[in-house]
Scaffold this active site. Structure first.
Site, PDB file in Angstrom:
ATOM      1  N   LYS A   1       1.017  -1.088  -0.150  1.00 46.87           N
ATOM      2  CA  LYS A   1       0.057  -0.084  -0.001  1.00 46.87           C
ATOM      3  C   LYS A   1       0.844   1.203  -0.017  1.00 46.87           C
ATOM      4  O   LYS A   1       2.008   1.131   0.534  1.00 46.87           O
ATOM      5  CB  LYS A   1      -0.773   0.022   1.082  1.00 46.87           C
ATOM      6  CG  LYS A   1      -2.179   1.069   1.035  1.00 46.87           C
ATOM      7  CD  LYS A   1      -3.115   0.121   0.330  1.00 46.87           C
ATOM      8  CE  LYS A   1      -4.253   1.085  -0.052  1.00 46.87           C
ATOM      9  NZ  LYS A   1      -5.554  -0.032  -0.548  1.00 46.87           N
TER      10      LYS A   1
ATOM     11  N   ASP B   1      -7.036   4.312  -4.700  1.00 49.13           N
ATOM     12  CA  ASP B   1      -7.608   3.994  -3.231  1.00 49.13           C
ATOM     13  C   ASP B   1      -8.317   5.275  -3.051  1.00 49.13           C
ATOM     14  O   ASP B   1      -8.405   6.164  -3.904  1.00 49.13           O
ATOM     15  CB  ASP B   1      -6.645   3.387  -2.155  1.00 49.13           C
ATOM     16  CG  ASP B   1      -7.268   3.048  -0.834  1.00 49.13           C
ATOM     17  OD1 ASP B   1      -7.733   1.792  -1.104  1.00 49.13           O
ATOM     18  OD2 ASP B   1      -7.494   3.785   0.229  1.00 49.13           O
TER      19      ASP B   1
HETATM   20  P1  NDP Z   1     -12.948   7.373  -2.751  1.00 49.67           P
HETATM   21  O1  NDP Z   1     -11.987   8.640  -2.686  1.00 49.67           O
HETATM   22  O2  NDP Z   1     -13.367   7.380  -4.173  1.00 49.67           O
HETATM   23  O3  NDP Z   1     -14.212   7.649  -2.036  1.00 49.67           O
HETATM   24  C1  NDP Z   1     -14.063   7.809  -0.827  1.00 49.67           C
HETATM   25  C2  NDP Z   1     -15.352   8.171  -0.014  1.00 49.67           C
HETATM   26  O4  NDP Z   1     -15.301   8.050   1.353  1.00 49.67           O
HETATM   27  C3  NDP Z   1     -15.831   9.509  -0.470  1.00 49.67           C
HETATM   28  O5  NDP Z   1     -17.017   9.898  -0.159  1.00 49.67           O
HETATM   29  C4  NDP Z   1     -15.214  10.222   1.193  1.00 49.67           C
HETATM   30  O6  NDP Z   1     -15.866  11.525   1.487  1.00 49.67           O
HETATM   31  C5  NDP Z   1     -15.586   9.300   2.085  1.00 49.67           C
HETATM   32  N1  NDP Z   1     -14.267   9.251   3.057  1.00 49.67           N
HETATM   33  C6  NDP Z   1     -12.982   9.067   3.150  1.00 49.67           C
HETATM   34  N2  NDP Z   1     -12.478   9.450   4.176  1.00 49.67           N
HETATM   35  C7  NDP Z   1     -13.191   9.546   4.841  1.00 49.67           C
HETATM   36  C8  NDP Z   1     -13.334  10.011   6.415  1.00 49.67           C
HETATM   37  N3  NDP Z   1     -12.297   9.950   7.087  1.00 49.67           N
HETATM   38  N4  NDP Z   1     -14.470  10.069   6.944  1.00 49.67           N
HETATM   39  C9  NDP Z   1     -15.697   9.954   6.360  1.00 49.67           C
HETATM   40  N5  NDP Z   1     -15.866   9.668   4.935  1.00 49.67           N
HETATM   41  C10 NDP Z   1     -14.702   9.512   4.398  1.00 49.67           C
HETATM   42  O7  NDP Z   1     -12.368   6.387  -2.502  1.00 49.67           O
HETATM   43  P2  NDP Z   1     -12.792   4.482  -2.643  1.00 49.67           P
HETATM   44  O8  NDP Z   1     -14.290   4.625  -3.043  1.00 49.67           O
HETATM   45  O9  NDP Z   1     -12.001   4.297  -3.843  1.00 49.67           O
HETATM   46  O10 NDP Z   1     -12.384   3.696  -1.348  1.00 49.67           O
HETATM   47  C11 NDP Z   1     -13.590   3.732  -0.378  1.00 49.67           C
HETATM   48  C12 NDP Z   1     -13.107   2.523   0.661  1.00 49.67           C
HETATM   49  O11 NDP Z   1     -12.755   1.421  -0.203  1.00 49.67           O
HETATM   50  C13 NDP Z   1     -11.548   2.783   1.265  1.00 49.67           C
HETATM   51  O12 NDP Z   1     -11.493   2.075   2.674  1.00 49.67           O
HETATM   52  C14 NDP Z   1     -10.653   1.968   0.419  1.00 49.67           C
HETATM   53  O13 NDP Z   1      -9.495   1.504   1.093  1.00 49.67           O
HETATM   54  C15 NDP Z   1     -11.524   0.861   0.077  1.00 49.67           C
HETATM   55  N6  NDP Z   1     -11.302   0.003  -1.136  1.00 49.67           N
HETATM   56  C16 NDP Z   1     -11.081   0.613  -2.327  1.00 49.67           C
HETATM   57  C17 NDP Z   1     -10.886  -0.217  -3.542  1.00 49.67           C
HETATM   58  C18 NDP Z   1     -10.845   0.621  -4.713  1.00 49.67           C
HETATM   59  O14 NDP Z   1     -10.686  -0.144  -5.739  1.00 49.67           O
HETATM   60  N7  NDP Z   1     -10.813   1.865  -4.994  1.00 49.67           N
HETATM   61  C19 NDP Z   1     -10.664  -1.638  -3.258  1.00 49.67           C
HETATM   62  C20 NDP Z   1     -10.942  -2.167  -1.952  1.00 49.67           C
HETATM   63  C21 NDP Z   1     -11.089  -1.327  -1.062  1.00 49.67           C
HETATM   64  P3  NDP Z   1     -15.080  12.822   1.444  1.00 49.67           P
HETATM   65  O15 NDP Z   1     -15.130  13.316  -0.271  1.00 49.67           O
HETATM   66  O16 NDP Z   1     -15.772  13.797   2.338  1.00 49.67           O
HETATM   67  O17 NDP Z   1     -13.664  12.544   1.758  1.00 49.67           O
HETATM   68  O1  2IT Z   2      -7.781  -1.602  -1.067  1.00 47.45           O
HETATM   69  C1  2IT Z   2      -7.802  -2.178  -2.144  1.00 47.45           C
HETATM   70  O2  2IT Z   2      -7.682  -3.467  -2.398  1.00 47.45           O
HETATM   71  C2  2IT Z   2      -7.500  -1.311  -3.249  1.00 47.45           C
HETATM   72  N1  2IT Z   2      -7.487  -0.164  -3.048  1.00 47.45           N
HETATM   73  C3  2IT Z   2      -7.159  -1.969  -4.514  1.00 47.45           C
HETATM   74  C4  2IT Z   2      -5.952  -2.309  -5.050  1.00 47.45           C
HETATM   75  C5  2IT Z   2      -5.585  -2.770  -6.421  1.00 47.45           C
HETATM   76  O3  2IT Z   2      -4.258  -2.740  -6.506  1.00 47.45           O
HETATM   77  O4  2IT Z   2      -6.347  -2.685  -7.200  1.00 47.45           O
END
Ligand code: NDP
Ligand code: 2IT
Length: 451
Positions: free
Chosen positions: A130, A170
């Site tokens: 990460k 992420d």
């Molecule tokens: P994005 O940046 O696209 O979206 C994040 C969302 O979560 C936004 O709406 C944001 O709001 C909110 N958020 C972030 N931090 C906080 C916080 N501290 N408190 C409240 N709301 C918060 O990220 P992703 O959708 O990609 O990721 C979301 C989650 O999924 C994370 O935990 C990530 O690690 C996990 N994940 C992502 C993957 C991927 O492929 N993208 C794969 C697997 C897991 P705001 O705009 O206000 O910050």
């Molecule tokens: O938390 C996760 O699994 C991710 N943000 C995606 C990682 C990736 O290499 O696609």
């Protein structure tokens, strides 16, 4: 649990806390895994002798670096960059990059540690990593984001490569950021390779990678529900977040016949009792991905919708909760609200969104509960499929990628049942996921000797 294993866990955690002071998220992620796998470890003396678990909690490499850049007003800004390469036991390091002001070493280490087991669960050859920065993309211009990404990659490029380490997105890192990072990587290395995933469709990206985490989450949750003869059809679903994972989880849940009631961001949540529709989803895509606006605008755009500032959506009664924002966003009191509201299933889209106390409440009340490393693995799995396509210089159809994603999520669900089914027939998905991932990584480490 036998007293020897209990003592082993406490001794092990004592060492982890002493060696990694001030890293609460890392401690939390490690404890959860250790509690699941300790009985297996103590029953296998060769793993104890080789200190497999002790090695797993020590990342293979951590890079921390300065990221200087200039904002639109000519002011010099300095951020901190990280890449934690946790494990290369079963493949090149693989995991996302997070740009968020909260990013620190503890958060990077917890995410890299979790990623190792998640990637093993996909059964694809990917190690765990990460990275990211405490850079806050919110309110920055495209030009500022580009300059930051270029500076970040000017150091990171030395440590990554298609057979070394393959970053992705992420929180705060989506298609725009991957584009800027890829452009700078290509320029510095003079090579066009699959070193990043989540790339644009016209330059090496895979169909369905943007959708994969949210869709995979719903495929996994459907299988959980099926164990109790249930489905998404007609269920009220609360989703937190409004980013990549939340958007596609919402779209899939809606298409599976659910009433998606909530979305949120760090400022508050919207409650739409009528539920999302295709038209409303298109508005959300435009609002969040093009205009980069705030979710509260949804409430002023559509009638019958409320916006609650400063709160999370867990107090609204629902059948299914899909936390898709960030770590520790379901605390004990939130879990109690979910249980009181009649929730039957909590499937995690985010990484470690529930605190240990919340998990105890959820599991104690007999709800279906899956940890992120199982139910959100569809994102990295599809990254693995993007890597395969890049290596073969091929491009698969959406149907082909979707079929593989469904199969992988189904296999992960089966692995959870295999390792997590309790004597009474109920399923502990935490134990199942941790044990299934651990056994694979441990076996690879054992085979490869003391490295
Ligand atoms: P994005 O940046 O696209 O979206 C994040 C969302 O979560 C936004 O709406 C944001 O709001 C909110 N958020 C972030 N931090 C906080 C916080 N501290 N408190 C409240 N709301 C918060 O990220 P992703 O959708 O990609 O990721 C979301 C989650 O999924 C994370 O935990 C990530 O690690 C996990 N994940 C992502 C993957 C991927 O492929 N993208 C794969 C697997 C897991 P705001 O705009 O206000 O910050
Ligand atoms: O938390 C996760 O699994 C991710 N943000 C995606 C990682 C990736 O290499 O696609």
């Amino acid at each position: 649990m036998d007293p020897f294993t209990q003592k082993y866990i406490e001794g092990f955690m004592g060492d982890v806390l002493a060696r990694n002071p001030g890293e609460p998220e890392f401690h939390q992620a490690v404890r959860e895994v250790v509690e699941s796998v300790a009985p297996y470890v103590t029953a296998n003396p060769h793993l104890m002798d080789q200190k497999i678990l002790e090695r797993m909690v020590e990342p293979e490499r951590i890079v921390i670096f300065r990221v200087p850049w200039m904002d639109d007003y000519g002011e010099v800004r300095i951020n901190r960059g990280f890449r934690v390469q946790a494990s290369s036991a079963i493949g090149p390091y693989k995991g996302g990059l997070r740009f968020h002001p909260s990013v620190n070493l503890s958060i990077m280490k917890f995410l890299a540690f979790e990623q190792t087991f998640k990637n093993a669960l996909t059964t694809l050859p990917m190690g765990g990593a990460k990275g990211g920065s405490d850079f806050n993309p919110r309110g920055k211009s495209d030009a500022e984001v580009m300059r930051f990404c270029q500076s970040f990659m000017t150091e990171l490029y030395r440590h990554i490569g298609p057979n070394v380490d393959v970053p992705a997105g992420d929180i705060g890192v989506g298609g725009r950021e991957i584009g800027f990072l890829f452009g700078q990587y290509k320029r510095l290395k003079d090579e066009f390779s699959g070193t990043l995933t989540g790339k644009g469709l016209g330059w090496g990206g895979s169909l369905l990678r943007p959708e994969a985490t949210g869709y995979g989450l719903c495929y996994f949750a459907s299988q959980m529900l099926e164990t109790r003869g249930q489905s998404f059809e007609g269920k009220r679903v609360n989703i937190s977040g409004a980013g990549n994972v939340a958007q596609y989880a919402a779209q899939k849940a809606m298409r599976l016949g659910a009433v998606v009631q909530t979305l949120s961001d760090s400022d508050g949540f919207i409650y739409d009792p009528a539920g999302l529709t295709e038209e409303k989803m298109n508005y959300v895509f435009e609002l969040k991905n093009i205009r980069r606006g705030r979710i509260k605008e949804y409430a002023t755009h559509f009638p019958g919708v409320t916006y609650t500032p400063g709160e999370r959506p867990w107090g609204i009664p629902c059948d299914i909760a899909l936390p898709c924002a960030t770590q520790n966003e379901i605390e004990k009191a939130d879990a109690e609200k979910l249980v009181a509201g009649g929730c039957i299933c909590v499937a995690e889209g985010a990484n470690m969104p529930s605190t240990p106390e919340a998990i105890r409440v959820i599991q104690g009340a007999g709800l279906l509960y899956s940890p992120g490393k199982a139910s959100n693995a569809g994102g990295v799995a599809t990254s693995g499929l993007e890597m395969s396509q890049n290596s073969m210089r091929q491009h698969w159809s959406a149907e082909e990628v979707d079929a593989q994603l469904r199969r992988i999520m189904s296999d992960i669900h089966s692995a959870c049942l295999r390792y997590g089914t309790n004597p009474d027939g109920s399923v502990n998905y935490v134990k199942g996921a941790n044990l299934a991932g651990f056994i694979q990584v441990a076996a690879a480490m054992y085979d490869q000797g003391l490295v």
